[in-house]
Design a protein around this motif. Structure first.
Motif, PDB file in Angstrom:
ATOM      1  N   GLU A  21       0.803  -1.226   0.000  1.00 19.75           N
ATOM      2  CA  GLU A  21       0.000   0.000   0.000  1.00 19.75           C
ATOM      3  C   GLU A  21       0.834   1.273   0.000  1.00 19.75           C
ATOM      4  OE1 GLU A  21      -2.232  -3.218   0.479  1.00 19.75           O
ATOM      5  OE2 GLU A  21      -0.935  -2.709   2.173  1.00 19.75           O
ATOM      6  N   GLY A  22       2.154   1.125   0.013  1.00 21.40           N
ATOM      7  CA  GLY A  22       2.993   2.310   0.013  1.00 21.40           C
ATOM      8  C   GLY A  22       4.445   1.994  -0.288  1.00 21.40           C
ATOM      9  N   PHE A  23       5.170   2.991  -0.776  1.00 18.94           N
ATOM     10  CA  PHE A  23       6.586   2.841  -1.094  1.00 18.94           C
ATOM     11  C   PHE A  23       7.394   3.927  -0.394  1.00 18.94           C
ATOM     12  CE2 PHE A  23       4.484   0.782  -4.618  1.00 18.94           C
ATOM     13  CZ  PHE A  23       5.285  -0.328  -4.888  1.00 18.94           C
ATOM     14  N   LYS A  24       8.481   3.508   0.263  1.00 19.63           N
ATOM     15  CA  LYS A  24       9.429   4.455   0.817  1.00 19.63           C
ATOM     16  C   LYS A  24      10.417   4.858  -0.273  1.00 19.63           C
ATOM     17  CE  LYS A  24       9.418   3.049   5.676  1.00 19.63           C
ATOM     18  NZ  LYS A  24      10.240   2.546   6.814  1.00 19.63           N
ATOM     19  N   ILE A  25      10.763   6.146  -0.300  1.00 18.76           N
ATOM     20  CA  ILE A  25      11.686   6.675  -1.304  1.00 18.76           C
ATOM     21  C   ILE A  25      12.761   7.498  -0.595  1.00 18.76           C
ATOM     22  CG2 ILE A  25      11.915   8.080  -3.380  1.00 18.76           C
ATOM     23  CD1 ILE A  25       8.912   7.604  -3.876  1.00 18.76           C
TER      24      ILE A  25
ATOM     25  N   GLY B  71      -1.743  -2.490   9.522  1.00 18.47           N
ATOM     26  CA  GLY B  71      -2.020  -3.631   8.658  1.00 18.47           C
ATOM     27  C   GLY B  71      -1.598  -3.447   7.219  1.00 18.47           C
ATOM     28  N   SER B  72      -1.274  -2.208   6.838  1.00 22.74           N
ATOM     29  CA  SER B  72      -0.844  -1.948   5.463  1.00 22.74           C
ATOM     30  C   SER B  72       0.626  -2.335   5.291  1.00 22.74           C
ATOM     31  CB  SER B  72      -1.027  -0.467   5.117  1.00 22.74           C
ATOM     32  OG  SER B  72      -2.386  -0.100   5.188  1.00 22.74           O
ATOM     33  N   ARG B  73       0.974  -2.785   4.107  1.00 26.19           N
ATOM     34  CA  ARG B  73       2.333  -3.218   3.836  1.00 26.19           C
ATOM     35  C   ARG B  73       3.062  -2.211   2.940  1.00 26.19           C
ATOM     36  NH1 ARG B  73       1.220  -9.006   1.352  1.00 26.19           N
ATOM     37  NH2 ARG B  73      -0.448  -7.757   0.394  1.00 26.19           N
ATOM     38  N   GLY B  74       4.358  -2.060   3.187  1.00 24.37           N
ATOM     39  CA  GLY B  74       5.145  -1.125   2.410  1.00 24.37           C
ATOM     40  C   GLY B  74       6.369  -1.766   1.800  1.00 24.37           C
ATOM     41  N   LYS B  75       6.922  -1.109   0.780  1.00 21.53           N
ATOM     42  CA  LYS B  75       8.146  -1.534   0.129  1.00 21.53           C
ATOM     43  C   LYS B  75       9.043  -0.321  -0.087  1.00 21.53           C
ATOM     44  CE  LYS B  75       6.123  -5.418  -2.490  1.00 21.53           C
ATOM     45  NZ  LYS B  75       5.910  -5.988  -3.849  1.00 21.53           N
ATOM     46  N   VAL B  76      10.271  -0.577  -0.540  1.00 20.06           N
ATOM     47  CA  VAL B  76      11.210   0.492  -0.886  1.00 20.06           C
ATOM     48  C   VAL B  76      11.293   0.595  -2.404  1.00 20.06           C
ATOM     49  CG1 VAL B  76      13.611   1.267  -0.802  1.00 20.06           C
ATOM     50  CG2 VAL B  76      12.556   0.232   1.220  1.00 20.06           C
TER      51      VAL B  76
END
Length: 273
Positions: free
Chosen positions: A112-116, A162-167
């Motif tokens: 649900e989201g990406f770290k930048i 509960g949301s999952r994030g990636k880079v």
């Protein structure tokens, strides 16, 4: 937009007197943005004229209640499910542009989201230590799964439980200060906002913190976060961060002990909805 894309993306930007930055910021997202939302707090320069010269921009104006509140308002104007949130003095570099295009074309995402990472240019060089890089934060996210939070003006995006994030690969290039004087002016402004916000929440002045916190901040930035590897700019950043910490408590003293209504450089519309 390219027919291979599986999803659409909005870019949300807030502005106030950003005529020197807004054009480059918008140009850096044109290859992947389906719409660009610019929420302005009544600029008196050419920000509106420049922003509205781009066909993909939808321009809005609203009073400035605070960084967190204004950025969440900008998000509310976005029509698409996925949003990239930027400041006007930021740009998406080429690697990030390509990463976002691949994201838009991917069949499945599973997050649900990406770290930048954010890379800041200051005092003639890119700052790669001092706690300034990579400083990965969520910036690309699903609208229903995240929002801006934090203590103004030090805001950040938080995913819902509960949301999952990636880079995501690539950098947000940050042209935060034109020179050291600009940095000092920003420190003066932001420390006023922090003091004003904390006092409104009930925090009182502490002499011990006023003495110890600035020293601790210098040691943190220059030694523990390897500011010395950034050369002279790293030393200046550590000293400026220490000074910024002192100012927050000095201004809290004015508010708490001298009963100042608000620091003189805090906008009159600050905190208004």
């Amino acid at each position: 937009m390219d027919g291979k894309r599986k999803r659409k993306l909005s870019v949300a930007i807030i502005t106030f007197n950003e005529e020197k930055n807004i054009g480059d910021c918008i140009r850096s997202v044109l290859t992947f943005a389906d719409e660009i939302i610019v929420l302005d707090s009544f600029s008196t320069d050419k920000t509106k004229e420049i922003a509205t010269s781009f066909p993909s921009v939808r321009f809005y104006e609203a009073p400035f209640p605070g960084h967190v509140e204004q950025k969440n308002k900008a998000i509310s104007y976005c029509n698409n499910d996925w949003i990239l949130s930027l400041d006007a003095d930021e740009r998406a570099n080429e690697t990030l542009q390509k990463s976002i295009l691949r994201f838009l074309e991917a069949e499945e995402i599973h997050c649900e989201g990406f770290k930048i990472a954010r890379l800041t240019f200051h005092l003639g060089k890119w700052i790669r230590y001092s706690g300034w890089y990579p400083q990965r934060r969520y910036r690309l996210f699903r609208k229903e799964s995240a929002g801006w939070v934090g203590e103004n003006p030090h805001d950040f995006i938080e995913l819902k439980t509960g949301s999952r994030g990636k880079v995501m690969k690539g950098d947000i290039l940050h042209y935060s200060f034109t020179d050291f004087s600009h940095q000092i002016n920003t420190i003066n402004q932001f420390s006023s906002i922090v003091a004003y916000t904390r006092y409104a929440k009930g925090e009182s002045f502490s002499l011990l913190k006023t003495i110890l916190k600035p020293l601790g901040k210098f040691i943190e930035i220059y030694l523990f976060k390897f500011g010395f590897l950034d050369g002279i700019p790293g030393l200046w950043i550590a000293l400026a961060s220490s000074f910024s910490t002192f100012l927050k408590y000095a201004k809290l003293y004015e508010l708490d002990k001298l009963k100042l209504e608000r620091p003189s450089n805090v906008r009159k519309d600050y905190g208004k909805k």
